[in-house]
Write a protein that holds these residues in place. Structure first.
Motif, PDB file in Angstrom:
ATOM      1  N   VAL A  84       0.818  -1.220   0.000  1.00  0.00           N
ATOM      2  CA  VAL A  84       0.000   0.000   0.000  1.00  0.00           C
ATOM      3  C   VAL A  84       0.856   1.276   0.000  1.00  0.00           C
ATOM      4  O   VAL A  84       0.903   2.002  -0.997  1.00  0.00           O
ATOM      5  N   CYS A  85       1.544   1.523   1.103  1.00  0.00           N
ATOM      6  CA  CYS A  85       2.209   2.827   1.299  1.00  0.00           C
ATOM      7  C   CYS A  85       3.324   3.088   0.294  1.00  0.00           C
ATOM      8  O   CYS A  85       3.577   4.242  -0.069  1.00  0.00           O
ATOM      9  N   SER A  86       4.021   2.027  -0.152  1.00  0.00           N
ATOM     10  CA  SER A  86       5.196   2.238  -0.995  1.00  0.00           C
ATOM     11  C   SER A  86       4.831   2.813  -2.362  1.00  0.00           C
ATOM     12  O   SER A  86       5.708   3.254  -3.099  1.00  0.00           O
TER      13      SER A  86
ATOM     14  N   SER B 244       2.066  14.068  -8.741  1.00  0.00           N
ATOM     15  CA  SER B 244       1.160  12.912  -8.720  1.00  0.00           C
ATOM     16  C   SER B 244       0.214  12.942  -7.534  1.00  0.00           C
ATOM     17  O   SER B 244      -0.636  12.071  -7.400  1.00  0.00           O
ATOM     18  N   ASN B 245       0.400  13.878  -6.591  1.00  0.00           N
ATOM     19  CA  ASN B 245      -0.422  13.872  -5.380  1.00  0.00           C
ATOM     20  C   ASN B 245      -1.102  15.225  -5.155  1.00  0.00           C
ATOM     21  O   ASN B 245      -1.097  15.744  -4.052  1.00  0.00           O
ATOM     22  N   SER B 246      -1.652  15.761  -6.180  1.00  0.00           N
ATOM     23  CA  SER B 246      -2.331  17.064  -6.188  1.00  0.00           C
ATOM     24  C   SER B 246      -1.581  18.110  -5.359  1.00  0.00           C
ATOM     25  O   SER B 246      -2.151  18.802  -4.530  1.00  0.00           O
TER      26      SER B 246
ATOM     27  N   LEU C  76       3.289  16.666  -0.860  1.00  0.00           N
ATOM     28  CA  LEU C  76       4.439  15.771  -0.907  1.00  0.00           C
ATOM     29  C   LEU C  76       4.268  14.632   0.099  1.00  0.00           C
ATOM     30  O   LEU C  76       4.141  14.880   1.292  1.00  0.00           O
ATOM     31  N   PRO C  77       4.241  13.379  -0.373  1.00  0.00           N
ATOM     32  CA  PRO C  77       4.175  12.278   0.596  1.00  0.00           C
ATOM     33  C   PRO C  77       5.561  12.122   1.244  1.00  0.00           C
ATOM     34  O   PRO C  77       6.514  11.821   0.539  1.00  0.00           O
ATOM     35  N   PRO C  78       5.685  12.360   2.551  1.00  0.00           N
ATOM     36  CA  PRO C  78       7.017  12.341   3.167  1.00  0.00           C
ATOM     37  C   PRO C  78       7.610  10.940   3.250  1.00  0.00           C
ATOM     38  O   PRO C  78       6.874   9.955   3.237  1.00  0.00           O
TER      39      PRO C  78
ATOM     40  N   PRO D  84      -5.509   5.448   3.471  1.00  0.00           N
ATOM     41  CA  PRO D  84      -4.786   4.367   2.808  1.00  0.00           C
ATOM     42  C   PRO D  84      -5.232   2.979   3.274  1.00  0.00           C
ATOM     43  O   PRO D  84      -5.017   2.002   2.574  1.00  0.00           O
ATOM     44  N   LEU D  85      -5.861   2.909   4.458  1.00  0.00           N
ATOM     45  CA  LEU D  85      -6.209   1.593   5.012  1.00  0.00           C
ATOM     46  C   LEU D  85      -7.696   1.520   5.359  1.00  0.00           C
ATOM     47  O   LEU D  85      -8.309   2.521   5.708  1.00  0.00           O
ATOM     48  N   ALA D  86      -8.242   0.314   5.261  1.00  0.00           N
ATOM     49  CA  ALA D  86      -9.617   0.036   5.689  1.00  0.00           C
ATOM     50  C   ALA D  86      -9.635  -1.438   6.084  1.00  0.00           C
ATOM     51  O   ALA D  86      -8.604  -2.108   5.986  1.00  0.00           O
TER      52      ALA D  86
END
Ligand code: HEC
Length: 278
Positions: free
Chosen positions: A61-63, A133-135, A138-140, A209-211
């Motif tokens: 998921v996160c990667s 890519s992430n509107s 920045l994804p840290p 990101p998770l459910a």
């Protein structure tokens, strides 16, 4: 007799507040709830199976958006880590592509399958590509994330935490962030709200990101949102502090030694003073 003046008391309060992070403007609005963690307390440890599940979540998921640039594949087999064998790590690294550090004979940089000594490649070529890519957000990098968000639990609990040396505020914060989403539908600006996020009004660019059932566990652990969150956070605590177990074990030995040593000193003192008349 007046032992502490008003000024001294005020100065002490400031020191305690800064030391515990309670002075942080954003942090003070956010209430972070304490969770149970295997790595908390003086006997804290990492559960191998949990770290493996957490790594599975990072990988699946996160990667897609977050790097883990301070972790090398071989670290996954370190003492106190995920318990993977050398062969497992080789196979795992080979699933990734990295750019070799040296150019080939024509002077061109080239990609190859990753080896255990390589670090996790970042999902984007650079920060601008990541933002695009992430509107715009920045994804840290997540390597040190579990220790970099020291959001305290607010007054008066931060005082309790200071005295009990409770240090798991980072993981507690991440748990609130991942489980605190209001809805999985974005608002008009394409943003979401997580009540556990420290940004203004909890508005965050990351979709939840998770459910429940986001990844499929092979060890029979229930795949709930809460379990997924705890697993990935435990894994991120390991990436942020891989030597945590060793540190805690050493700390325990030092305390034990000090207690024994204090006992010996006391006995010596009694013996030395035994024949001295008062
Ligand atoms: C689709 C892309 C995407 C995925 C997948 C994703 N994230 Fe994010 N994440 C982002 C973006 C973008 C931000 C920056 C948000 C902002 O600044 O508003 C972010 C921010 C974060 C933050 C920082 C929060 C803070 O306090 O600043 C954490 C922690 C985080 N993500 C954890 C995770 C974890 C754990 C996963 C996997 C379970 C994950 N993310 C999956 C895009 C993603």
């Amino acid at each position: 007799m007046k032992i502490l003046s008003k000024n001294t008391l005020a100065a002490l309060a400031v020191v305690v507040m800064t030391a515990t992070g309670a002075g942080n403007a954003n942090a003070s609005e956010l209430k972070v709830e304490k969770q149970e963690w295997t790595f908390a307390g003086p006997f804290g440890y990492f559960d191998d199976a949990q770290l493996q599940r957490g790594f599975q979540i990072y990988k699946e998921v996160c990667s897609a958006c977050h790097g883990l640039s301070r972790v090398a594949f071989r670290n996954l087999g370190d003492k106190g880590a995920l318990g993977y064998s050398e062969d497992q790590i080789k196979a795992l690294a080979a699933e990734y592509e990295v750019t070799d550090a040296q150019p080939d004979e024509e002077g061109e940089m080239f990609d190859r399958a990753a080896k255990p000594f390589d670090y996790f490649p970042s999902p984007f070529a650079n920060d601008n590509a990541a933002r695009a890519s992430n509107s715009g957000a920045l994804p840290p990098d997540l390597s040190l994330m579990a220790k970099s968000r020291a959001v305290g639990r607010g007054f008066p609990l931060f005082i309790v935490d200071a005295f009990t040396m409770y240090q798991e505020h980072g993981p507690d914060y991440l748990y609130g962030l991942l489980t605190g989403y209001e809805s999985d539908e974005p608002n008009d600006d394409g943003k979401y709200i997580s009540h556990g996020y420290l940004g203004k009004d909890g508005i965050i660019a990351m979709a939840p990101p998770l459910a429940d059932e986001t990844v499929e566990y092979t060890d029979g652990t229930p795949a709930t949102l809460e379990q997924h969150s705890k697993d990935v956070i435990s894994f991120l605590m390991w990436t942020a502090e891989p030597k945590l177990e060793e540190r805690k074990q050493l700390g325990f030995k030092v305390i034990l030694f000090l207690i024994l040593f204090a006992g010996l000193l006391y006995l010596t003192k009694r013996k030395v003073w035994a024949n001295i008349e008062h």
